[in-house]
Design an enzyme around this catalytic site. Structure first.
Site, PDB file in Angstrom:
ATOM      1  N   ASP A  89      -9.923  10.824   4.062  1.00 14.46           N
ATOM      2  CA  ASP A  89      -9.114  12.034   4.237  1.00 14.46           C
ATOM      3  C   ASP A  89      -9.240  12.964   3.029  1.00 14.46           C
ATOM      4  OD1 ASP A  89      -8.261  11.066   6.633  1.00 14.46           O
ATOM      5  OD2 ASP A  89      -6.212  10.623   6.016  1.00 14.46           O
ATOM      6  N   ASP A 235       2.995  -0.476   6.908  1.00 15.56           N
ATOM      7  CA  ASP A 235       2.632  -1.893   6.913  1.00 15.56           C
ATOM      8  C   ASP A 235       3.826  -2.776   7.264  1.00 15.56           C
ATOM      9  OD1 ASP A 235       3.937  -1.204   4.568  1.00 15.56           O
ATOM     10  OD2 ASP A 235       2.357  -1.910   3.238  1.00 15.56           O
TER      11      ASP A 235
END
Length: 490
Positions: A89, A235
């Site tokens: 990114d 996560d």
């Protein structure tokens, strides 16, 4: 009387800390059980291995991307069954660095995926990469990791059990001796990866994927609802969704994935803010469901302690602030001394926390004399600095609990090994000093004055506590100002 209001705040906050420490004591007990029963799976052979995709989420990582790609090229796994996705990114020269580096590894199956729009941040990159991933299993490593080249051969065999959804390795530290703050971070992380992860996994309580250094079954990710960006800890969020769906997680403390620790306070705070706020957001999102779910009492108890553990910073801050009028009340005789003696019960919290960090860190040092001596000075300094972070992390927790949204700000990487290299020239530093840093400096001076008053008036009941608060807020604020002033050239 108003003084009893502060005494009540002090007492309730200390009760929360005590409850948290009792949960830690239970984890410590099961930590020993886990160590006794640890039987790692045999390394895999080259036959009948599943296809694996390794995902490398990258965002402006020009300092570490070279060593990351080199480490991936060394991964020991059949080439025809291994795909390595670089999910980039980046908006700086990291993109061109990666493209140039990949020319050096024509025989390695690298797939370079660059997004122009950073939609969903890390979670969005992982989700988009998953759509194109050819692997049955998905390993994930952040840019600052240098995994063991045997990582896949050591973890893949566990997936022969169709119930296993994720296997997590233990983080190692590439630069733990670089500075005092890297040592203290290693001190804290080792307790999480030894006592907490092992203690929870030993009794089949929920554990979490730590964002990196783990490997997932692709089917598990999709079944649990895929990666979502509505919290800062994607996560932890996916971990709880998957385990509520019945997937089993496995922790392998003997498989170590080394990574770099941030050496400067501004970067440490950035990481801490994301972790603590994201943890609070996950508590709001999942705690009610877990408590109402068909799980055993011990699973629910540890899930509550796990999801609410970031609340400890608010509790510490409330204890610290309320201790000022409480100390004054004892000095003026407004509060019976009996109350203070009864508060000795809360020393149990300190004893338990001390034991958790003792066994976590000393077990990694093989209970050596050097390890013991290091522990004896690291524990009080670590506790002081943790108290000093209570303003910054307390704000993060409050924002998480109240639903205030903020962007995913990744932790700057430095490529520092022990005493080599320098962090001063890193272009990814934040330059703006947050208002909380000035609050930390003020509190450091306030508690330093209280230490002086305690010595002058011979009221020693809270002397040690206030001294640790003064030291902690002082170290955190000075390090924060220093990281800004050096970068700004002032």
């Amino acid at each position: 009387m108003w003084i009893y209001l502060f005494l009540g705040i002090y007492g309730l906050s200390m009760c929360f800390i005590l409850c948290y420490s009792l949960a830690q004591a239970n984890l410590l007990w099961h930590f020993f059980r886990f160590k006794r029963n640890l039987t790692p799976a045999a390394s895999a052979s080259d036959t009948n291995l599943p296809a694996v995709t390794i995902q490398l989420p990258v965002y402006n990582e020009k300092y570490v991307v070279k060593r990351l790609i080199a480490a991936m090229a060394r991964m020991d796994y059949p080439a025809d069954k291994l795909e390595i996705q670089i999910l980039d990114d980046s908006t700086d020269e990291t993109c061109s660095i990666i493209r140039e580096l990949l020319q050096n590894f024509p025989k390695t199956n690298f797939k370079y995926l660059h997004r122009k729009e950073r939609t969903g941040f890390k979670a969005g990159a992982l989700r988009e990469g998953l759509e194109k991933a050819s692997g049955e299993l998905i390993a994930i490593f952040d840019a600052d990791f240098i995994p063991d080249d045997q990582f896949l051969l050591k973890t893949v065999p566990h997936f022969s059990d169709s119930r296993i959804g994720m296997v997590q390795s233990r983080w190692g530290h590439l630069n733990e001796n670089y500075s005092l703050f890297t040592r203290l971070q290693a001190f804290a992380l080792d307790a999480h990866f030894m006592v907490e992860q092992m203690g929870r996994n030993a009794q089949q309580a929920f554990i979490n994927f730590n964002g990196t250094g783990g490997i997932w079954r692709k089917e598990c990710i999709i079944d649990a609802g895929n990666w979502q960006e509505d919290t800062l800890t994607e996560d932890l969020d996916l971990s709880y969704r998957a385990q509520q769906r019945g997937w089993k997680f496995l922790y392998r403390p003997d498989v170590v994935s080394p990574a770099e620790l941030p050496p400067v306070m501004s970067a440490i705070k950035s990481q801490q803010f994301r972790w603590t706020k994201g943890g609070a957001e996950c508590a709001v999102k999942h705690l009610k469901q877990v408590l109402k779910g068909p799980f055993s009492f011990k699973v629910k108890m540890h899930a509550a302690a796990h999801l609410l553990n970031s609340m400890i910073f608010i509790a510490v801050l409330l204890v610290g602030l309320s201790s000022i009028p409480v100390w004054w009340g004892f000095y003026q005789g407004l509060i019976p001394l009996l109350y203070f003696k009864a508060a000795a019960l809360f020393l149990l919290s300190f004893i338990i926390i001390a034991l958790v960090y003792f066994f976590a860190n000393l077990s990694l040092a093989n209970y050596s004399r050097k390890g013991l001596l290091r522990y004896l000075w690291e524990l009080p300094v670590f506790l002081s600095v943790s108290m000093g972070l209570s303003v910054h992390n307390g704000q993060a927790v409050w924002e998480g609990l109240t639903g205030k949204k903020s962007p995913f700000i990744r932790t700057p990487k430095y490529n520092l090994d022990e005493k080599r290299g320098a962090w001063v020239s890193n272009v990814y530093h934040q330059l703006k000093v947050p208002a909380g840093t000035y609050v930390e400096a003020i509190l450091a001076l306030l508690f330093l004055v209280l230490v002086g008053l305690s010595l002058y008036t011979a009221t020693y009941e809270m002397l040690l506590f206030h001294a640790m608060l003064a030291l902690g807020f002082g170290m955190v604020s000075v390090a924060s100002f220093r990281s800004y002033r050096i970068k700004a050239g002032k």
